[in-house]
Design a protein around this motif. Structure first.
Motif, PDB file in Angstrom:
ATOM      1  N   THR A 122       0.819  -1.210   0.000  1.00 47.88           N
ATOM      2  CA  THR A 122       0.000   0.000   0.000  1.00 47.88           C
ATOM      3  C   THR A 122       0.858   1.268   0.000  1.00 47.88           C
ATOM      4  O   THR A 122       0.392   2.333  -0.415  1.00 47.88           O
ATOM      5  CB  THR A 122      -0.946   0.031   1.211  1.00 47.88           C
ATOM      6  N   GLN A 123       2.091   1.162   0.462  1.00 49.54           N
ATOM      7  CA  GLN A 123       2.982   2.324   0.418  1.00 49.54           C
ATOM      8  C   GLN A 123       3.276   2.722  -1.028  1.00 49.54           C
ATOM      9  O   GLN A 123       3.247   3.904  -1.389  1.00 49.54           O
ATOM     10  CB  GLN A 123       4.296   2.030   1.150  1.00 49.54           C
ATOM     11  N   GLY A 139       1.507   6.047   9.718  1.00 48.23           N
ATOM     12  CA  GLY A 139       0.879   7.002  10.612  1.00 48.23           C
ATOM     13  C   GLY A 139       0.629   8.350   9.956  1.00 48.23           C
ATOM     14  O   GLY A 139      -0.452   8.932  10.090  1.00 48.23           O
ATOM     15  N   LYS A 140       1.637   8.853   9.245  1.00 54.22           N
ATOM     16  CA  LYS A 140       1.517  10.162   8.588  1.00 54.22           C
ATOM     17  C   LYS A 140       0.479  10.123   7.467  1.00 54.22           C
ATOM     18  O   LYS A 140      -0.273  11.085   7.274  1.00 54.22           O
ATOM     19  CB  LYS A 140       2.870  10.585   8.031  1.00 54.22           C
ATOM     20  N   ILE A 147      -7.590   9.643   9.187  1.00 57.74           N
ATOM     21  CA  ILE A 147      -7.852   8.347   9.821  1.00 57.74           C
ATOM     22  C   ILE A 147      -7.236   8.344  11.220  1.00 57.74           C
ATOM     23  O   ILE A 147      -6.045   8.648  11.381  1.00 57.74           O
ATOM     24  CB  ILE A 147      -7.258   7.196   8.982  1.00 57.74           C
ATOM     25  N   SER A 148      -8.004   8.003  12.229  1.00 60.77           N
ATOM     26  CA  SER A 148      -7.519   7.981  13.607  1.00 60.77           C
ATOM     27  C   SER A 148      -6.401   6.954  13.775  1.00 60.77           C
ATOM     28  O   SER A 148      -6.455   5.856  13.213  1.00 60.77           O
ATOM     29  CB  SER A 148      -8.667   7.638  14.560  1.00 60.77           C
ATOM     30  N   TYR A 160      -5.081  -3.020  10.366  1.00 62.70           N
ATOM     31  CA  TYR A 160      -6.390  -2.376  10.161  1.00 62.70           C
ATOM     32  C   TYR A 160      -6.221  -1.014   9.487  1.00 62.70           C
ATOM     33  O   TYR A 160      -6.984  -0.648   8.582  1.00 62.70           O
ATOM     34  CB  TYR A 160      -7.097  -2.226  11.509  1.00 62.70           C
ATOM     35  N   LEU A 161      -5.208  -0.250   9.913  1.00 56.37           N
ATOM     36  CA  LEU A 161      -4.950   1.053   9.308  1.00 56.37           C
ATOM     37  C   LEU A 161      -4.520   0.908   7.847  1.00 56.37           C
ATOM     38  O   LEU A 161      -4.871   1.735   7.003  1.00 56.37           O
ATOM     39  CB  LEU A 161      -3.878   1.802  10.097  1.00 56.37           C
ATOM     40  N   THR A 162      -3.762  -0.144   7.561  1.00 59.28           N
ATOM     41  CA  THR A 162      -3.363  -0.413   6.174  1.00 59.28           C
ATOM     42  C   THR A 162      -4.598  -0.643   5.311  1.00 59.28           C
ATOM     43  O   THR A 162      -4.694  -0.153   4.180  1.00 59.28           O
ATOM     44  CB  THR A 162      -2.433  -1.638   6.119  1.00 59.28           C
ATOM     45  N   LEU A 163      -5.558  -1.380   5.851  1.00 59.60           N
ATOM     46  CA  LEU A 163      -6.832  -1.586   5.162  1.00 59.60           C
ATOM     47  C   LEU A 163      -7.549  -0.254   4.938  1.00 59.60           C
ATOM     48  O   LEU A 163      -8.070   0.014   3.850  1.00 59.60           O
ATOM     49  CB  LEU A 163      -7.711  -2.527   5.987  1.00 59.60           C
ATOM     50  N   GLN A 164      -7.564   0.613   5.967  1.00 54.15           N
ATOM     51  CA  GLN A 164      -8.251   1.890   5.852  1.00 54.15           C
ATOM     52  C   GLN A 164      -7.603   2.801   4.808  1.00 54.15           C
ATOM     53  O   GLN A 164      -8.292   3.528   4.090  1.00 54.15           O
ATOM     54  CB  GLN A 164      -8.282   2.595   7.221  1.00 54.15           C
TER      55      GLN A 164
END
Length: 348
Positions: A122-123, A139-140, A147-148, A160-164
């Motif tokens: 995803t990067q 995070g950035k 996104i929190s 989960y954040l990678t999915l978001q």
């Protein structure tokens, strides 16, 4: 078809080897709805490195005692293997190449068979679809997307954040995830036989190797018995791309022993072909008149006196470890002014 987003945290990366302490994942359906989320803790069987050179501490999602009570990598290996090699899932990670190499490094440490699977990054997707952004860190990127990020560095939450992030890019581009992948094939990695390949990379590996070769100096300790002083070596571009870590390691050995890494056909002494004939291989084969010795990987290792088992292990090393391998660190120079003032002649 489901999507598996995963993330790995390590206790430390001493010696260029990541000691895994958790693998978290989120399983989602084709619409990116979460089906399952789990964090699998691992006893790293190594100490936790909780401070960096800049004074910042790494954040652990759990108390160290929780990791110590968990099974080690060898015990959790079958679970990870089943997850990542499931033919019914498409695997994603953020900067996934790092996580893949952590897995391979642990396989090497515990002498377990390597993983075989494909994964998307995803990067790289973010770089492709958001070229105006200078952010790379998960995070950035999440902050930029609104996104929190309350539980960063807990593996399942990072997954989960990678999915978001993937979901947000789909929304922005008005596409599903498969559409993004078709438009950005550079995000694709494959893992097989301990090697990680980015098949669509556009980086000039030759340029990177040439730049590194200028940095490495001959080692006086090795020159005395070296058989390759002033000998010129070259590899096929296919080898440089598909086995970049090994190519980097070979350039290191060649230069430290007084040899030369070069693409000048007229000066070549040794050439290593690999895989399908690239244009460089075709050109060299067309003019080879006996002064160029075409060698196999094993023959080249013999010429450079490199141990095959160490060469195999290089697949799991970090680029930084390979680049600095065997290169003496510069000696610290004493503060001569202070020594004179103190009358101190100790050079340590």
């Amino acid at each position: 078809m489901n999507y598996l987003f995963f993330d790995i945290e390590c206790a430390n990366c001493f010696g260029g080897h990541g000691k895994i302490c958790s693998l978290g994942y989120v399983l989602a359906d084709e619409r990116l709805n979460v089906l399952e989320q789990k964090d699998i803790l691992v006893n790293p069987k190594s100490k936790f490195h909780t401070s960096r050179g800049n004074g910042e501490g790494i954040e652990l999602g759990y108390d160290k005692s929780e990791f110590r009570k968990a099974p080690d990598f060898e015990a959790t290996y079958p679970i990870f293997k089943k997850l990542l090699e499931d033919p019914d899932v498409v695997v994603f990670g953020h900067s996934v190449n790092n996580d893949i190499n952590f897995l391979l490094s642990e396989c090497n440490r515990y002498k377990l068979p390597y993983f075989t699977f494909n994964a998307f990054d995803t990067q790289i997707l973010h770089r492709h679809f958001m070229p105006e952004s200078n952010e790379n860190g998960l995070g950035k990127i999440c902050e930029a997307f609104g996104i929190s990020t309350e539980n960063l560095h807990r593996s399942d939450y990072d997954a989960y954040l990678t999915l978001q992030v993937a979901k947000k890019m789909c929304q922005i581009k008005g596409s599903d995830l498969q559409g993004l992948l078709q438009e950005c094939p550079n995000a694709f990695y494959s893992v097989e036989n301990g090697s990680v390949k980015n098949h669509y990379a556009t980086v000039s590996y030759t340029k990177k190797l040439s730049g590194y070769a200028k940095f490495v100096k001959p080692d006086p300790r090795l020159l005395k018995r070296s058989r390759i002083v002033d000998k010129h070596f070259c590899f096929s571009t296919a080898f440089e791309k598909d086995r970049f870590k090994q190519a980097l390691f070979l350039v290191n050995a060649i230069k430290r022993k007084g040899g030369v890494y070069s693409q000048k056909i007229s000066k070549l002494d040794y050439f290593l072909p690999f895989g399908e004939n690239c244009m460089r291989t075709k050109n060299i084969m067309a003019v080879a008149d006996g002064h160029i010795k075409v060698v196999t990987e094993k023959q080249l290792l013999d010429i450079l006196e490199i141990d095959e088992s160490q060469y195999e292990e290089v697949k799991t090393w970090s680029i930084g470890r390979i680049r600095s391998y065997g290169i003496p660190k510069p000696k610290k120079q004493p503060n001569q002014t202070k020594d004179k003032e103190d009358g101190n002649t100790n050079k340590d």
